[in-house]
Design an enzyme around this catalytic site. Sequence first.
Site, PDB file in Angstrom:
ATOM      1  N   GLY A  72      21.347  18.302 -24.011  1.00 50.29           N
ATOM      2  CA  GLY A  72      22.790  19.014 -23.530  1.00 50.29           C
ATOM      3  C   GLY A  72      23.091  18.227 -22.354  1.00 50.29           C
ATOM      4  O   GLY A  72      22.314  17.410 -21.848  1.00 50.29           O
ATOM      5  N   ASP A  73      24.121  18.798 -21.681  1.00 52.94           N
ATOM      6  CA  ASP A  73      24.321  18.293 -20.251  1.00 52.94           C
ATOM      7  C   ASP A  73      24.624  19.315 -19.292  1.00 52.94           C
ATOM      8  O   ASP A  73      25.329  20.432 -19.642  1.00 52.94           O
ATOM      9  CB  ASP A  73      25.786  17.732 -20.767  1.00 52.94           C
ATOM     10  CG  ASP A  73      26.618  17.159 -19.318  1.00 52.94           C
ATOM     11  OD1 ASP A  73      25.859  17.224 -18.257  1.00 52.94           O
ATOM     12  OD2 ASP A  73      27.857  16.545 -19.539  1.00 52.94           O
ATOM     13  N   PHE A  74      23.919  19.086 -18.289  1.00 52.53           N
ATOM     14  CA  PHE A  74      23.574  20.352 -17.460  1.00 52.53           C
ATOM     15  C   PHE A  74      24.961  20.587 -16.539  1.00 52.53           C
ATOM     16  O   PHE A  74      25.091  21.586 -15.852  1.00 52.53           O
ATOM     17  CB  PHE A  74      22.323  20.358 -16.445  1.00 52.53           C
ATOM     18  CG  PHE A  74      22.269  19.187 -15.879  1.00 52.53           C
ATOM     19  CD1 PHE A  74      22.883  18.494 -14.927  1.00 52.53           C
ATOM     20  CD2 PHE A  74      20.927  18.823 -15.742  1.00 52.53           C
ATOM     21  CE1 PHE A  74      22.625  17.160 -14.362  1.00 52.53           C
ATOM     22  CE2 PHE A  74      20.312  17.401 -15.327  1.00 52.53           C
ATOM     23  CZ  PHE A  74      21.197  16.772 -14.215  1.00 52.53           C
TER      24      PHE A  74
ATOM     25  N   ASP B 269      17.338  17.892 -21.766  1.00 50.07           N
ATOM     26  CA  ASP B 269      17.802  16.949 -21.318  1.00 50.07           C
ATOM     27  C   ASP B 269      19.114  16.063 -22.071  1.00 50.07           C
ATOM     28  O   ASP B 269      19.423  16.877 -23.003  1.00 50.07           O
ATOM     29  CB  ASP B 269      16.638  15.897 -21.086  1.00 50.07           C
ATOM     30  CG  ASP B 269      16.722  14.848 -19.889  1.00 50.07           C
ATOM     31  OD1 ASP B 269      17.764  14.208 -20.099  1.00 50.07           O
ATOM     32  OD2 ASP B 269      15.838  14.928 -19.011  1.00 50.07           O
TER      33      ASP B 269
ATOM     34  N   HIS C 101      18.152  15.958  -6.304  1.00 49.71           N
ATOM     35  CA  HIS C 101      18.302  14.966  -5.123  1.00 49.71           C
ATOM     36  C   HIS C 101      19.039  13.760  -5.808  1.00 49.71           C
ATOM     37  O   HIS C 101      19.509  12.693  -5.128  1.00 49.71           O
ATOM     38  CB  HIS C 101      16.969  14.586  -4.723  1.00 49.71           C
ATOM     39  CG  HIS C 101      16.128  13.514  -5.571  1.00 49.71           C
ATOM     40  ND1 HIS C 101      14.991  12.965  -5.464  1.00 49.71           N
ATOM     41  CD2 HIS C 101      16.102  13.590  -7.139  1.00 49.71           C
ATOM     42  CE1 HIS C 101      14.464  12.243  -6.446  1.00 49.71           C
ATOM     43  NE2 HIS C 101      15.207  12.826  -7.508  1.00 49.71           N
TER      44      HIS C 101
HETATM   45  C1  SAM Z   1      15.097  12.006 -11.723  1.00 52.69           C
HETATM   46  S1  SAM Z   1      14.740  12.119 -13.474  1.00 52.69           S
HETATM   47  C2  SAM Z   1      13.665  13.623 -13.371  1.00 52.69           C
HETATM   48  C3  SAM Z   1      13.082  13.842 -14.566  1.00 52.69           C
HETATM   49  C4  SAM Z   1      11.988  14.897 -14.482  1.00 52.69           C
HETATM   50  N1  SAM Z   1      12.618  16.118 -14.120  1.00 52.69           N
HETATM   51  C5  SAM Z   1      10.790  14.770 -13.623  1.00 52.69           C
HETATM   52  O1  SAM Z   1      10.811  15.091 -12.570  1.00 52.69           O
HETATM   53  O2  SAM Z   1      10.047  13.576 -14.007  1.00 52.69           O
HETATM   54  C6  SAM Z   1      16.319  12.773 -14.082  1.00 52.69           C
HETATM   55  C7  SAM Z   1      16.553  13.611 -15.408  1.00 52.69           C
HETATM   56  O3  SAM Z   1      17.792  13.991 -15.384  1.00 52.69           O
HETATM   57  C8  SAM Z   1      18.275  13.826 -16.663  1.00 52.69           C
HETATM   58  N2  SAM Z   1      19.736  13.874 -16.493  1.00 52.69           N
HETATM   59  C9  SAM Z   1      20.751  13.204 -16.019  1.00 52.69           C
HETATM   60  N3  SAM Z   1      21.963  13.838 -16.127  1.00 52.69           N
HETATM   61  C10 SAM Z   1      21.779  14.989 -16.974  1.00 52.69           C
HETATM   62  C11 SAM Z   1      22.590  15.922 -17.385  1.00 52.69           C
HETATM   63  N4  SAM Z   1      23.931  15.823 -17.087  1.00 52.69           N
HETATM   64  N5  SAM Z   1      22.196  16.717 -18.347  1.00 52.69           N
HETATM   65  C12 SAM Z   1      20.882  16.823 -18.431  1.00 52.69           C
HETATM   66  N6  SAM Z   1      20.161  15.944 -18.047  1.00 52.69           N
HETATM   67  C13 SAM Z   1      20.302  14.934 -17.269  1.00 52.69           C
HETATM   68  C14 SAM Z   1      17.709  12.426 -16.775  1.00 52.69           C
HETATM   69  O4  SAM Z   1      17.824  11.904 -18.164  1.00 52.69           O
HETATM   70  C15 SAM Z   1      16.579  12.453 -16.509  1.00 52.69           C
HETATM   71  O5  SAM Z   1      15.470  12.786 -17.439  1.00 52.69           O
END
Ligand code: SAM
Length: 381
Positions: A269-271, A243, A289
């Site tokens: 990291g950053d996906f 994350d 989503h």
């Molecule tokens: C809607 S939440 C979903 C969290 C988890 N997967 C769940 O279902 O409970 C979105 C997650 O994506 C992470 N996120 C947002 N942008 C991101 C990025 N560029 N790289 C990695 N993670 C990211 C956020 O920090 C957050 O934890």
Amino acid sequence: MHWTARQHTGPGKYEVYERLNREENHMSINPGESWAVNDEDRSTVTDGTEALRMVDMILGFTLSQAIYVAAKLDIATALAEKQRSVEELAEYAQAQPDFLRRIMRTLASHGVFTQYDADNFGLTPLGSTLIASEEGSVRDAAIMFMETQYKPFSKLVETVQTGKSAAQLYYGRPYFAQIALQPEQLLGFTKTMAATSSQMVLPLLDHYQLPEGRVVADIGGADGTLLAHFLTQNKDRQGVMFDLPHVVGSSSKVFAAANLTSRVEIVAGDFFQSVPTGVDIYIVKQILHDWTDDECRQILHNIAKAAAPGARVLIIEMVVPDGDIPHPSKTIDLVMMGMLTGKERSREEFRSLLSEAGMMLDQVVETPGYSVLETTVLAAV
Ligand SMILES: C[S@@+](CC[C@H](N)C(=O)[O-])C[C@H]1O[C@@H](n2cnc3c(N)ncnc32)[C@H](O)[C@@H]1O
């Protein structure tokens, strides 16, 4: 009042809704049925009760705010042990008894509390979901949605006209960037995701068997609740928790509590840049989503680039059913529109995004809310 819709009496025609029971003050349709009526029949199904029902829907914000008041003042926790008088609750919450009584009375009419008499209230199973310390409590969700999303939603007309998210219009920056500035709100958001996971998703996944593969990565896994669940169920697997840098650290507590620290690598990291390699199963839950189709293509492309051919990708999302069938995905879709740049998608929309990223949709394991879209990476991209 209860209406049913019946398909259909002739080619392209729908039979008009039938009023079945005037005593019942609600409307519903069954899965597979439609709200559609013929133009010529529309006047025959409209009377004052429709206007009342519409006003009830328009005033939905009062209910959201009343639940917020109860959550913020932690009323459910105060009622967890026993019923209490309004005076006791008002003292506990530092509130005006007469005002609190009216909040309680309204919420009791929606089944959140029980009203024994004018002065005494108790908790119902529905209300107990707001108890602060209860596992999977949605109290944080009630607070988080009202404190970070309610006001921006007033911009929704502009969103629909301009295509810009209401959060961007209201805050002047994207939603995630905004909550990252407020540690309390960020924590509230992460706790909300964890609670919805444990309340709405984990029970549904209890009988779900992970595909084969030793290393399981949760991409955008927030506080690690889902990965901890899968690793606890599958003692032979290793985990990778991925994350953003300011989020990922909070997961170490969850893994420690579940005795999983030695089986999990935590990676920040950053996906949109890259995701970890050496993974057999990528879990992507409630991530796609949040983003536009182009952004999803980028995330999926980065997963396909990191993965070996044959690796599995499990997309856990709501899948929007066709037509006007009621489904929670349709409400969440508006949250996506208002707060982010994303949307809820149909099975076909997922299939085409996945195939563009070099992944094949093998099967959709459906549950009433969330579904698992099981996918295989076909070739390195
Ligand atoms: C809607 S939440 C979903 C969290 C988890 N997967 C769940 O279902 O409970 C979105 C997650 O994506 C992470 N996120 C947002 N942008 C991101 C990025 N560029 N790289 C990695 N993670 C990211 C956020 O920090 C957050 O934890």
